[in-house]
Design an enzyme around this catalytic site. Structure first.
Site, PDB file in Angstrom:
ATOM      1  N   VAL A  93      -2.187 -14.932  32.368  1.00  0.00           N
ATOM      2  CA  VAL A  93      -1.366 -15.657  31.401  1.00  0.00           C
ATOM      3  C   VAL A  93      -0.027 -14.963  31.180  1.00  0.00           C
ATOM      4  O   VAL A  93       1.035 -15.596  31.214  1.00  0.00           O
ATOM      5  CB  VAL A  93      -2.111 -15.794  30.055  1.00  0.00           C
TER       6      VAL A  93
ATOM      7  N   CYS B 145       0.837  -1.197   0.000  1.00  0.00           N
ATOM      8  CA  CYS B 145       0.000   0.000   0.000  1.00  0.00           C
ATOM      9  C   CYS B 145       0.879   1.257   0.000  1.00  0.00           C
ATOM     10  O   CYS B 145       1.469   1.590  -1.016  1.00  0.00           O
ATOM     11  CB  CYS B 145      -0.970  -0.039   1.178  1.00  0.00           C
TER      12      CYS B 145
ATOM     13  N   HIS C 145      -3.506  -5.344   0.574  1.00  0.00           N
ATOM     14  CA  HIS C 145      -2.940  -5.836   1.837  1.00  0.00           C
ATOM     15  C   HIS C 145      -2.962  -7.365   1.890  1.00  0.00           C
ATOM     16  O   HIS C 145      -3.998  -7.962   2.205  1.00  0.00           O
ATOM     17  CB  HIS C 145      -3.726  -5.271   3.020  1.00  0.00           C
TER      18      HIS C 145
ATOM     19  N   GLU D  75      -1.664  -9.176   4.112  1.00  0.00           N
ATOM     20  CA  GLU D  75      -1.691  -9.629   5.507  1.00  0.00           C
ATOM     21  C   GLU D  75      -3.101  -9.776   6.065  1.00  0.00           C
ATOM     22  O   GLU D  75      -3.308 -10.428   7.092  1.00  0.00           O
ATOM     23  CB  GLU D  75      -0.880  -8.671   6.394  1.00  0.00           C
TER      24      GLU D  75
END
Length: 513
Positions: free
Chosen positions: A231, A80, A174, A176
């Site tokens: 966690v 991009c 994109h 991803e």
């Protein structure tokens, strides 16, 4: 271990790029867009990815990569804004598009003889995810078009001919984002087939690297760790303990902002892990400092400073403080990687005193929550600990909106226990990423036992997510919500109305404060 550097230009998707790369078994790291060639050489990456970004390459506020990165001899993929930065650097033209593209679009891959691209190997014409208002309008010399869309003729370009050896690629979309159907394959083509990177990153290799790094940093010095039973802090503590053993001293702070019976439960389930833990009862100290404070930012910073003071009271010769800071914490707290806007400070990042006496060890700082759980499994931590829902460092201070009182904290504890117990008994607890209750600074009129009431409003929150960066509100069954609401109103004195939060992230954040 071979790695990839992602240069961040401020895209909301930069962290997703890093995640997708790691899913391929390749270590990735995010650095600011302005990183110099010298600094890049020190990291010794095998490839560079330029992220998207919110600005324009031709504007006064343009943020551009150091021109020297294009002379490093490394394969480069621009996404991009990254594509536009490449086109701008090599003499192309980028202009505002008369028709912006946001959302799904279909690309057509150029397969004419001489134009076949290794980047698009085994990738057909397919849907991709667009998010741009500018586009390349003039091809830079020495580049060719490899894919186009209905609005972007130069949707994908790459160096060819005399410049083919540069291995520079650009995408207007994109890869991803999951909506790009072959995005993962495209990234694999670039990293493995073009850059020749060997997938050798895993939870096991991460642990080995961190153990070595922690040992070098701590040397023979002693280390203190604030552990909450969540966690993040648990995995961080076990990892550091594996590295330096008895040099680590853990402190569990009861700050008066925990869930019902939290201190007792935490000490019970952490005991089998073999950690050296001291319980510090500091509720009066925290609540005293928070008295009358309504601002969430002030709450976080006060809590951060007070945590450090408590730790300092429990140290002897300790020189380091371990924190379970995660990547989303860092991203939301400050623009450490690029020009992204600060959303809110986290008590274990922005809330820390600038002149604290302890140096930080943050072994999980570059991990997302699902990666932390994977590391925890590799370390042998029980599943019931790893699958606990995230709990904010500031605790109930950011779930009781407005000023804190012991009474309001107790009201929230009772209501939240009912909510979580019902989620577990209904088999819904593990189906959501996070669930909790929020006590609002709002009162409402009600009728109970033929009498008028004017009491507190409680909001229930449940979201689905994988990494905490984005989240959708959980569509819990109406019958379940009705049961929880009925129990809370009837069993918890001080609440006469229950609401369910149906906001997603973005635009909302997961926590209310």
């Amino acid at each position: 271990m071979q790695s990839v550097l992602v240069l961040d230009f401020g895209s909301q998707y930069t962290q997703l790029i890093a995640r997708r790369i790691r899913e391929l078994g390749i270590y990735s790291e995010i650095l600011p867009y302005s990183t110099t060639p010298e600094a890049i050489r020190e990291h010794d990456p095998k490839a560079i990815i330029l992220s998207g970004g919110p600005t324009s390459v031709y504007g006064e506020s343009a943020i551009l990569p150091h021109p020297g990165i294009f002379s490093l001899g490394l394969p480069i993929l621009g996404i991009c804004y990254g594509l536009q930065a490449i086109a701008n650097h090599f003499g192309g033209a980028v202009e505002s598009s008369s028709k912006q593209e946001f959302g799904r679009a279909k690309i057509l891959v150029d397969r004419t003889e001489g134009h076949e691209s290794m980047l698009f190997k085994d990738i057909p014409d397919s849907d991709v995810w667009m998010s741009h208002g500018d586009k390349v309008t003039r091809m830079p010399e020495g580049f060719q078009i490899t894919a186009s869309s209905g609005n972007s003729e130069m949707c994908a370009i790459e160096s060819f001919g005399p410049k083919a050896a540069l291995k520079i690629y650009g995408l207007q979309f994109h890869p991803e984002v999951q909506h790009t159907l072959y995005g993962k394959q495209l990234l694999s083509n670039f990293l493995i087939n073009i850059a020749g990177i060997r997938p050798d990153w895993s939870s096991k290799s991460f642990i080995e690297h961190q153990i070595e790094d922690i040992r070098q940093r701590a040397d023979k010095g002693t280390v203190i760790c604030g552990i909450s039973g969540g966690v993040d802090s648990t995995v961080a503590a076990v990892l550091v303990s594996k590295a330096i053993g008895k040099q680590l001293h853990c402190v569990f702070v009861d700050n008066g902002l925990l869930r019902k019976n939290e201190a007792r439960k935490v000490m019970e389930f952490l005991k089998p892990l073999g950690l050296n833990i001291t319980l510090a009862d500091s509720a009066d100290l925290f609540l005293g400092r928070l008295k009358g404070v309504a601002s969430p930012e002030k709450k976080r910073k006060i809590i951060g400073r007070t945590f450090i003071r408590v730790f300092e009271e429990h140290i002897n010769e300790e020189k380091f403080l371990v924190q379970g800071t995660l990547y989303p914490d860092v991203i939301e707290s400050q623009s450490v990687k690029g020009p992204s806007e600060t959303i809110k400070s986290h008590h274990n990042v922005g809330g820390l005193p600038k002149r604290m006496k302890l140096k930080l060890i943050e072994p999980l700082r570059e991990l997302f929550k699902d990666e932390v759980r994977a590391v925890g499994r590799e370390l042998g931590i029980p599943e019931d600990i790893l699958m606990r829902h995230p709990f904010p460092g500031p605790g109930l201070a950011v779930r009781v909106l407005g000023s804190l009182t012991r009474e309001r904290l107790d009201i929230l504890r009772e209501a939240d226990e009912i909510y979580i117990d019902e989620l577990k008994s209904s088999g819904l607890y593990q189906q959501v990423w996070q669930a909790f209750s929020v006590l609002l600074p709002v009162q409402s009129v009600g009728v109970m036992g033929d009498k008028r009431t004017y009491e507190n409003v409680l909001a229930l929150r449940a979201v689905e997510s994988t990494d905490g960066m984005t989240a959708d509100w959980a569509h819990l069954p109406h019958d379940f919500l009705a049961k929880v609401s009925n129990r809370i109103i009837n069993e918890v004195r001080g609440i006469n109305r229950v609401a369910y939060d149906i906001s997603s992230k973005p635009p909302a954040t997961i926590e209310w404060e």
